[in-house]
Design a protein around this motif. Structure first.
Motif, PDB file in Angstrom:
ATOM      1  N   PRO A  62      -2.303   5.605  -4.558  1.00 36.06           N
ATOM      2  CA  PRO A  62      -3.864   6.074  -4.700  1.00 36.06           C
ATOM      3  C   PRO A  62      -4.046   6.696  -3.350  1.00 36.06           C
ATOM      4  CG  PRO A  62      -3.420   3.583  -4.533  1.00 36.06           C
ATOM      5  CD  PRO A  62      -2.296   4.163  -4.857  1.00 36.06           C
ATOM      6  N   GLY A  63      -4.913   7.848  -3.515  1.00 39.20           N
ATOM      7  CA  GLY A  63      -5.350   8.384  -2.054  1.00 39.20           C
ATOM      8  C   GLY A  63      -4.221   9.060  -1.573  1.00 39.20           C
ATOM      9  N   LYS A  81       0.580   8.626   3.937  1.00 41.68           N
ATOM     10  CA  LYS A  81       0.159   7.988   5.443  1.00 41.68           C
ATOM     11  C   LYS A  81       1.207   6.791   5.851  1.00 41.68           C
ATOM     12  CE  LYS A  81      -3.883   6.247   7.114  1.00 41.68           C
ATOM     13  NZ  LYS A  81      -5.319   5.352   6.361  1.00 41.68           N
ATOM     14  N   PHE A  82       1.850   6.003   4.689  1.00 40.23           N
ATOM     15  CA  PHE A  82       2.947   5.013   5.012  1.00 40.23           C
ATOM     16  C   PHE A  82       4.122   5.751   5.698  1.00 40.23           C
ATOM     17  CE2 PHE A  82       1.643   1.415   2.230  1.00 40.23           C
ATOM     18  CZ  PHE A  82       2.209   0.582   3.070  1.00 40.23           C
ATOM     19  N   GLY A 141      -6.496   2.679   0.971  1.00 43.38           N
ATOM     20  CA  GLY A 141      -6.504   3.411  -0.209  1.00 43.38           C
ATOM     21  C   GLY A 141      -7.123   2.577  -1.405  1.00 43.38           C
ATOM     22  N   GLY A 142      -7.535   1.511  -1.195  1.00 46.66           N
ATOM     23  CA  GLY A 142      -8.258   0.814  -2.316  1.00 46.66           C
ATOM     24  C   GLY A 142      -7.325  -0.246  -3.054  1.00 46.66           C
ATOM     25  N   ALA A 143      -6.202  -0.422  -2.737  1.00 47.23           N
ATOM     26  CA  ALA A 143      -5.342  -1.313  -3.344  1.00 47.23           C
ATOM     27  C   ALA A 143      -4.969  -2.572  -2.657  1.00 47.23           C
ATOM     28  CB  ALA A 143      -3.806  -0.465  -3.597  1.00 47.23           C
TER      29      ALA A 143
END
Ligand code: HSE
Length: 308
Positions: A237-238, A243-244, A288-290
């Motif tokens: 997501p996103g 980013k990771f 990211g919403g998770a």
């Protein structure tokens, strides 16, 4: 009554640059217990832990352990028996930690045990790989440690490298969404630029050589990849995936990071304390919403089969 217990480790495949080639066993286990031998074609199972509510796991004939057992019997030309079993699962499903491989390895290993241990390690691994389609989870899952495998669709070659030293751990940050390996393979391009292929050959080679020689300072560069991770990051997501790969690699406690197998679990090799880095990994998922949880794991030995 319990007859046979098969304890099978989770695995992390690819290690960045080693797509379909490198894999490591991790100290998180599914335990399969065979309780009873039944007439041919009769199978019963009970599932505990991860997947306990999955219809596919609960239906014994659809369960991957039984399907792998039957395929192994066919490959080895042996008569299948029926059986009842319990599966106590700690490896999360469809998260890139080799849960399917645990069932394949257990099914093929069971075919060997029930036929009097007639088959060699390499014969068993060939059938396991044929069922899975790629060797990088099943090989470390069965023999343990860090492995390098080469599969051409018929023949399997594999080498076990020394285990990751005890002072290096593996953080696995597991988000609450799933990615099916099939989808994560479909998203990959048909072809890649020649320079990217060369990039991965050289980085995976440095990784293997560094691992063999204990040059742990080279893990980060050795795990860099240009074949699959940037495509698969799009399934997160996103921009969580990108980013990771960018931010976690730059964290002061991180030795190296990668998408675990086909994802969505992210792994980071950590030296010393894992608390800050684990938090940083879970924070990226929550941004990211998770939701996510994490395990701090060691490089593990392989499958253990014990009579009960
Ligand atoms: N090498 C495989 C892939 C591993 O990345 O698709 C799947 O767990």
């Amino acid at each position: 009554m319990s007859l046979i217990q098969i304890k099978v480790p989770a695995t992390t495949a690819n290690l960045g640059s080693g797509f379909d080639t490198l894999g490591m066993a991790l100290s998180l286990y599914n335990i399969f217990t065979i309780n009873e031998i039944l007439p041919e074609d009769e199978y019963k199972c009970k599932i505990f832990g991860e997947g306990a509510f999955s219809d596919e796991l609960k239906d014994a004939k659809k369960n991957l352990l039984v399907r792998s057992y039957l395929q192994a019997c066919e490959e080895f030309n042996i008569s299948p028996k029926g059986f009842s079993f319990e599966s106590c699962n700690a490896v999360p499903l469809n998260r890139g930690l080799g849960s399917s491989s645990t069932a394949i390895v257990a099914g093929v290993a069971l075919a060997n045990v029930l036929s009097g241990n007639k088959f060699s390690e390499s014969e068993l691994l060939r059938v396991m790989t044929k069922i899975e389609g790629h060797p990088d989870n099943v090989v470390p899952c069965y023999i343990g440690g860090m492995t390098v495998s080469c599969w051409d669709g018929e023949s399997l070659r594999y080498v076990r490298l020394p285990a990751l030293p005890k002072n290096l751990n593996v953080i696995a940050a597991v988000p609450d969404f799933q990615v099916h390996t099939e989808d994560a393979r479909k998203i990959l391009p048909e072809s890649v630029p020649f320079r990217d292929a060369v990039f991965n050959v050289s980085h995976a080679s440095i990784l293997c050589a560094a691992w063999a020689m204990g040059r742990w300072d080279l893990l980060r560069v050795g795990m860099e990849d240009r074949l699959h991770q940037s495509h698969r990051a799009k399934l997160f997501p996103g921009s969580t995936g990108e980013k990771f790969l960018r931010e976690i690699n730059n964290h002061p406690d991180c030795v190296a990071t990668a998408i675990s197998g086909s994802g969505p679990t992210m792994i980071a090799i950590v030296h010393g304390k894992a608390g800050e880095l684990s938090k940083a990994m879970c924070r990226i998922f929550s941004d990211g919403g998770a939701a996510s949880h994490f395990f701090v794991l060691n490089c593990a030995s392989g499958t253990v089969i014990s009579p009960c």
